[in-house]
Structure formats: C-alpha cells, structure tokens
Design a protein around this motif. Structure first.
Motif: not given
Length: 395
Positions: A185-204
């Motif tokens: 998944v590619l996105t142009d959002v500005q986001i911190g790594f902990p927040e992106l990792q949390k969002a990914l794991l929750a979504g998966v």
C-alpha cells in the motif's frame, strides 16, 4: 494515476516463464515511513527475514523489489546470498543505501532464484520507473491469481486530500495469520512510524487475518505500507487521535477490499462467503467458531455443491473448542433462517436457502445466544478445480 512521491516499474525478466511480467519495483523518491506485517510461519523465506530486520532498525524504506516465479524459501545460505545480491543491485542502480530496499518473492518453495535473469533485468526495471505503472506491478506479482487486485481511495485529513493505493496477490495457501499473499500500500500521508505500524497491524487483524481459502499459511506473506509524506497534511502522531482514526479506517477499508478480492479469486473458487457469528460470550470466541466453519472442507464442498447442509456447519461449530448450547443455535443463509434453537425449520426454508447458495456472494449468519461477541471471517467454496490447480502447481 499514482501516489505522490512514488514511481513504479515492472518487466518480464524470464525468472520462470518467458514474456510474462514477473519483476516489479516500487520506488519512493525520498525515504518513506514504512510499516510491515509478516508471516507467522516459523519457516520464513529469505526476503522476509531480511525485511523484518531492516524495518526493525529503520522504520523507513525507499524501494521494494518483488518477483514472482520463485519464493526463495527453504533455499539456505545461497537463497540469503541471492536476496542480498538482488538488494545490492537495486540499491546501486537507484543510488540509495542497501538497507532502504525491501525484498519480496512469491512462487515455488525450495527453488533457487534465477539470479542471471534478475541481474540482467534490473537496469531495465529502474530505467522504466514512472508514475503510472502501479497496475503493471500488480500484474507482475501474480502467480495462480486470475485477476489483478488493486484499490485506490482518497480521504480528507484536515483540509488536505490524502491518497492510498493498494495491491495484493493471493489465491491459494490462504489462511491467517495472513496467507500466501503479498500486499503493498502506497500513501502520501505524513504520519509517524509508530502510528503507521499501529494502523497497519490493526487493519491486518480485521482483514487479511480474517480470510481463508484452504487453511494453509505460507512462508512469504507480507504487507508493507509506505508513506511518502508528500500530501503535506499536518503530521499524524500520538496527539492526532481523530486524524489517526480516520486514516486507520481508510487504510482498513483498502485492506478489506483487497482481502475480499483474494477470497473471491481463491483457487478454483466460485463463491465468496462471509461467516458471521454473533451471540458469543466474547469476540475471540465468535472468531474461533467462524474460523472453524470457514475452514471446514465439508462445509466448503457443500457450498460448491450449493447444498444447504447445515449439519456440517453445526458439526464444525461443535469442534471449534468454544462452549455453547446447541439447543439455542440459529443458522441463516442471508435472511433465510434454516435452523432455529438447534432444530431444522423445515424443507421449505431449506429450499429457499439452496437458492441463496446459487449466488456468487452470500452470508452465513450464526447466533449462539450466549453473549454479545460478534466477528466475521471470509471464505470461499472448495471446488474440483482447486485440486487440479494445486496438483499441477510445480509443472
């Protein structure tokens, strides 16, 4: 139309077959915040081992090199050396640090990579980078898939439009946690790594970990999300709860669409089925029951035969390891109730349920009447073609 900050490319390298796209590249013009989720199989392919280590230390990546035709799994020291050489070749061609390269492979387990083909193809692959080759990469990662699987969504974060584009491959060896599946998944959002990792794991957890085709987990499964930051929205960090929730919901919707595409394209599948269990004491018990039903070969073959054989469903429920009272169970196909309080409603209802089973997509709704727990798992039918495809897979 691509995603700001990313270029993509795909070529026919001839890794296993000639004249077939089989090598893809995703490139971020600057290091992208990158989150990953990987197979839980204790047998892990060389690319998975390398990627996990690199993301653990960096949380950033700038390129993903992905091939089909060979999994580079169970290939020993040679397989690891080949993966690292691939990484080195791409890094040199792109003029980026080698630890900024993620690797991904899919195909037959136990075969060594065709390094001659990959080495020869990388210069052409890099030269072909452009903003509009996302669909070509999605095609290059296919193995037994019959269709490309891509999704594009936009969401407003504050007053800024953010784009997400996702691709996936997978049709067999599909069983959580994750599956023989790759997703980027590619996105142009500005986001911190902990927040992106949390969002990914929750979504998966609620999407790719809720699908099953055949109950097998592969050695190569991975999901990567790369965020270029080019949207220039206000940074999403630990203090941006509303924005993080909005982004996480959008990411999950992308992952769910891709997950359902995988189920619909299951090897030999003719139906896509949602198993919804409610009335459990806890959500995890509802999931356990749903997963047992979704994985039952007898249930899945009944779906293929368009037979409303609810006895197979309640029998699978009974071996799920979750305690419930069979005399309270209701079972329905879509809105057609065929079992009420553990007993058959009658032939007329079963005939109506058989009509539901002729549809391409339908729901099996189970009510345990034990509590408020509720979960869904997504599955497909089990056909004669599944056996044929997998009997001939290595040929």
């Amino acid at each position: 139309m691509g995603v700001k900050g990313f270029l993509t490319s795909a070529v026919a390298a001839g890794i296993k077959y000639q004249d077939r796209l089989d090598l893809g590249l995703i490139y971020s013009t600057n290091p992208a915040v990158t989150a990953g989720a990987f197979t839980t199989n204790q047998v892990k392919a060389a690319p998975v081992v390398i990627d996990m280590e690199r993301l653990k230390h960096e949380g950033r990546a700038q390129a993903v090199l992905v091939n089909s035709g060979c999994a580079n799994a169970c290939t020993g020291k040679q397989g690891m050396a080949d993966a690292l050489q691939s990484s080195s070749l791409v890094a040199k061609e792109l003029d980026i640090p080698e630890n900024m390269v993620q690797l991904s492979s899919t195909g037959v387990i136990g075969a060594q990579l065709n390094m001659e083909a990959i080495t020869a193809a990388i210069p052409k692959l890099v030269a072909g980078l452009g903003p509009d080759n996302f669909e070509a990469v999605a095609q290059a990662i296919m193995t037994t898939d019959t269709v490309k699987k891509t999704v594009r969504k936009t969401v407003m974060i504050g007053d800024t439009e953010v784009t997400l584009m996702g691709m996936a491959k997978g049709a067999g060896m599909i069983m959580p946690n994750m599956a023989t599946m790759l997703s980027f998944v590619l996105t142009d959002v500005q986001i911190g790594f902990p927040e992106l990792q949390k969002a990914l794991l929750a979504g998966v957890e609620r999407t790719f970990n809720r699908i099953t085709v055949d109950g097998d987990t592969s050695t190569n499964d991975m999901v990567l999300v790369m965020a270029s930051g080019e949207a220039k929205n206000d940074w999403i960090d630990e203090d941006s709860k509303a924005e993080l929730e909005l982004f996480q919901d959008t990411l999950e919707s992308v992952l769910k669409e891709l997950a359902l595409m995988i189920v619909a394209d299951g090897e030999g599948a003719s139906k896509c089925i949602t198993i919804r269990v409610c009335g459990a004491r806890e959500d995890d018990e509802a999931e356990q029951v749903a997963r047992t039903v979704a994985n039952s070969n007898l249930v899945k073959t009944a779906f293929f035969g368009e037979d409303a054989n609810w006895g197979r469903i309640i029998a699978a429920m009974g071996r799920s390891g979750v305690k419930f009272n069979p005399d309270r169970v209701d079972i329905a196909f879509n809105d057609v109730v065929i079992v009420r309080n553990g007993l058959a409603v009658g032939k007329e209802a079963e005939d109506e349920a058989s009509k539901v089973l002729k549809e391409r997509n339908f729901n099996v709704c189970i009510d345990l009447k034990e509590g408020n727990g509720c979960e869904e798992v997504y599955t497909c039918d089990f056909s004669i073609d599944y056996v044929k495809i997998n009997a001939d897979y290595r040929s």
